[in-house]
Scaffold this active site. Sequence first.
Site, PDB file in Angstrom:
ATOM      1  N   ASN A  10       0.865  -1.189   0.000  1.00 27.32           N
ATOM      2  CA  ASN A  10       0.000   0.000   0.000  1.00 27.32           C
ATOM      3  C   ASN A  10       0.895   1.230   0.000  1.00 27.32           C
ATOM      4  O   ASN A  10       1.524   1.539   1.009  1.00 27.32           O
ATOM      5  CB  ASN A  10      -0.878  -0.039   1.267  1.00 27.32           C
ATOM      6  CG  ASN A  10      -1.684   1.236   1.457  1.00 27.32           C
ATOM      7  OD1 ASN A  10      -1.824   2.039   0.533  1.00 27.32           O
ATOM      8  ND2 ASN A  10      -2.223   1.397   2.659  1.00 27.32           N
ATOM      9  N   LYS A  12      -0.054   4.259  -0.257  1.00 30.65           N
ATOM     10  CA  LYS A  12      -0.742   5.416   0.332  1.00 30.65           C
ATOM     11  C   LYS A  12      -0.574   6.635  -0.597  1.00 30.65           C
ATOM     12  O   LYS A  12      -0.512   6.488  -1.810  1.00 30.65           O
ATOM     13  CB  LYS A  12      -0.227   5.706   1.739  1.00 30.65           C
ATOM     14  CG  LYS A  12      -0.168   4.448   2.593  1.00 30.65           C
ATOM     15  CD  LYS A  12       0.102   4.734   4.023  1.00 30.65           C
ATOM     16  CE  LYS A  12       0.273   3.421   4.771  1.00 30.65           C
ATOM     17  NZ  LYS A  12       0.255   3.586   6.196  1.00 30.65           N
ATOM     18  N   HIS A  99      -9.373   0.912   5.158  1.00 32.36           N
ATOM     19  CA  HIS A  99      -8.104   1.181   5.839  1.00 32.36           C
ATOM     20  C   HIS A  99      -8.346   2.169   6.979  1.00 32.36           C
ATOM     21  O   HIS A  99      -9.160   3.097   6.854  1.00 32.36           O
ATOM     22  CB  HIS A  99      -7.087   1.749   4.832  1.00 32.36           C
ATOM     23  CG  HIS A  99      -5.688   1.752   5.365  1.00 32.36           C
ATOM     24  ND1 HIS A  99      -5.256   2.675   6.286  1.00 32.36           N
ATOM     25  CD2 HIS A  99      -4.636   0.929   5.131  1.00 32.36           C
ATOM     26  CE1 HIS A  99      -3.984   2.420   6.584  1.00 32.36           C
ATOM     27  NE2 HIS A  99      -3.590   1.371   5.896  1.00 32.36           N
ATOM     28  N   GLU A 101      -6.727   4.603   7.946  1.00 32.07           N
ATOM     29  CA  GLU A 101      -6.496   6.011   7.593  1.00 32.07           C
ATOM     30  C   GLU A 101      -7.718   6.597   6.885  1.00 32.07           C
ATOM     31  O   GLU A 101      -8.012   7.786   7.026  1.00 32.07           O
ATOM     32  CB  GLU A 101      -5.220   6.132   6.745  1.00 32.07           C
ATOM     33  CG  GLU A 101      -3.984   5.903   7.608  1.00 32.07           C
ATOM     34  CD  GLU A 101      -2.754   5.403   6.876  1.00 32.07           C
ATOM     35  OE1 GLU A 101      -2.728   5.447   5.632  1.00 32.07           O
ATOM     36  OE2 GLU A 101      -1.827   4.938   7.565  1.00 32.07           O
ATOM     37  N   GLU A 169      -4.995  -5.015  10.840  1.00 33.44           N
ATOM     38  CA  GLU A 169      -3.991  -3.955  10.960  1.00 33.44           C
ATOM     39  C   GLU A 169      -4.233  -3.157  12.239  1.00 33.44           C
ATOM     40  O   GLU A 169      -5.017  -2.192  12.233  1.00 33.44           O
ATOM     41  CB  GLU A 169      -4.092  -3.005   9.771  1.00 33.44           C
ATOM     42  CG  GLU A 169      -3.816  -3.646   8.435  1.00 33.44           C
ATOM     43  CD  GLU A 169      -3.296  -2.628   7.444  1.00 33.44           C
ATOM     44  OE1 GLU A 169      -2.183  -2.818   6.943  1.00 33.44           O
ATOM     45  OE2 GLU A 169      -3.976  -1.609   7.209  1.00 33.44           O
ATOM     46  N   GLY A 175       2.918   2.108  10.658  1.00 29.14           N
ATOM     47  CA  GLY A 175       3.911   3.159  10.482  1.00 29.14           C
ATOM     48  C   GLY A 175       4.679   3.531  11.743  1.00 29.14           C
ATOM     49  O   GLY A 175       5.361   4.557  11.774  1.00 29.14           O
ATOM     50  N   SER A 214       3.773  -2.271  10.193  1.00 30.65           N
ATOM     51  CA  SER A 214       5.227  -2.308  10.384  1.00 30.65           C
ATOM     52  C   SER A 214       5.863  -3.641   9.985  1.00 30.65           C
ATOM     53  O   SER A 214       6.838  -4.074  10.611  1.00 30.65           O
ATOM     54  CB  SER A 214       5.587  -1.945  11.824  1.00 30.65           C
ATOM     55  OG  SER A 214       5.179  -0.618  12.105  1.00 30.65           O
TER      56      SER A 214
HETATM   57  C1  PEP Z   1      -0.617   0.109   6.118  1.00 34.26           C
HETATM   58  O1  PEP Z   1      -0.810   1.306   6.141  1.00 34.26           O
HETATM   59  O2  PEP Z   1      -1.456  -0.640   5.564  1.00 34.26           O
HETATM   60  C2  PEP Z   1       0.587  -0.406   6.749  1.00 34.26           C
HETATM   61  C3  PEP Z   1       0.588  -1.653   7.096  1.00 34.26           C
HETATM   62  O3  PEP Z   1       1.634   0.480   6.923  1.00 34.26           O
HETATM   63  P1  PEP Z   1       3.113   0.161   7.502  1.00 34.26           P
HETATM   64  O4  PEP Z   1       3.554  -1.150   6.909  1.00 34.26           O
HETATM   65  O5  PEP Z   1       3.944   1.307   7.049  1.00 34.26           O
HETATM   66  O6  PEP Z   1       2.966   0.060   8.982  1.00 34.26           O
END
Ligand code: PEP
Length: 256
Positions: A10, A12, A99, A101, A169, A175, A214
């Site tokens: 992703n 973003k 998601h 976000e 998630e 992040g 992460s």
């Molecule tokens: C995400 O936003 O779907 C995600 C998993 O981000 P990150 O791997 O950067 O934590």
Amino acid sequence: MARRAMVAGNWKMNGKRQAQGVIEQVVAGLADRGEKAAGVDCILCPPSTLLAGAAERAAGSPLTIGGQDAHAEPSGAHTGDISAEMLADAGAQCVILGHSERRADHGETDAYISAKVAAAWRAGLTAILCLGETEAQRDDGDAVETVLAQLDNSLPEGGTGANLAVAYEPIWAIGTGRTPLLHEISEIHSALRDALIARIGSEAGNVRLLYGGSVKPSNAAEIFAADNVDGALVGGASLKAEDFLAIIDAAAATHA
Ligand code: PEP
């Protein structure tokens, strides 16, 4: 039941036109790996400005391209939005929905996300449905309950192993460089599997459960070895071809 591993990236709101070079590097890296990566469904979800070009670059390779969101309606007066049909037309085969976000930035509710999942299916896209608890919900012991309620309310009828993947998630892990303990991931994934069995019966055995938050080359193998983890949704580490390919290698090794 053996499920194919899935690793989805992703991007973003990252990536201008030059980022198509990363798509080319991933396509080349997968070609180099040949059969070694053949057991993994590899997906990149760039911003929609790059989607059609990315799909052209990925055509004929094992890499597939996905969107990061889709409106629930097929077309109409929704300034700034993109429909699932438009994503499919641009070459997407799947779309990330729900998601955290988008839930936070755009106030998306479970009910609205459910309509978007149905819209993705109508357009022939696989939905990667994201769920996850806040840090406060985990600290209060409410992680399982929160995630199961999100699944219940954001998954419409009609899910199959082909049209659905579910990404757990935890919001506090996205992040941040922090990840849950492996048994915490397994606990949620096992609860999700049981809930899917209750909802869609034996087809639940075909639905990929991804972990996201992460994931990086250094922790991917241990996460992929956890019970009921069929792959990952990867944010930051999917922006670098080398890191994304290393995560695919870990998935291929664990699910060989
Ligand atoms: C995400 O936003 O779907 C995600 C998993 O981000 P990150 O791997 O950067 O934590």
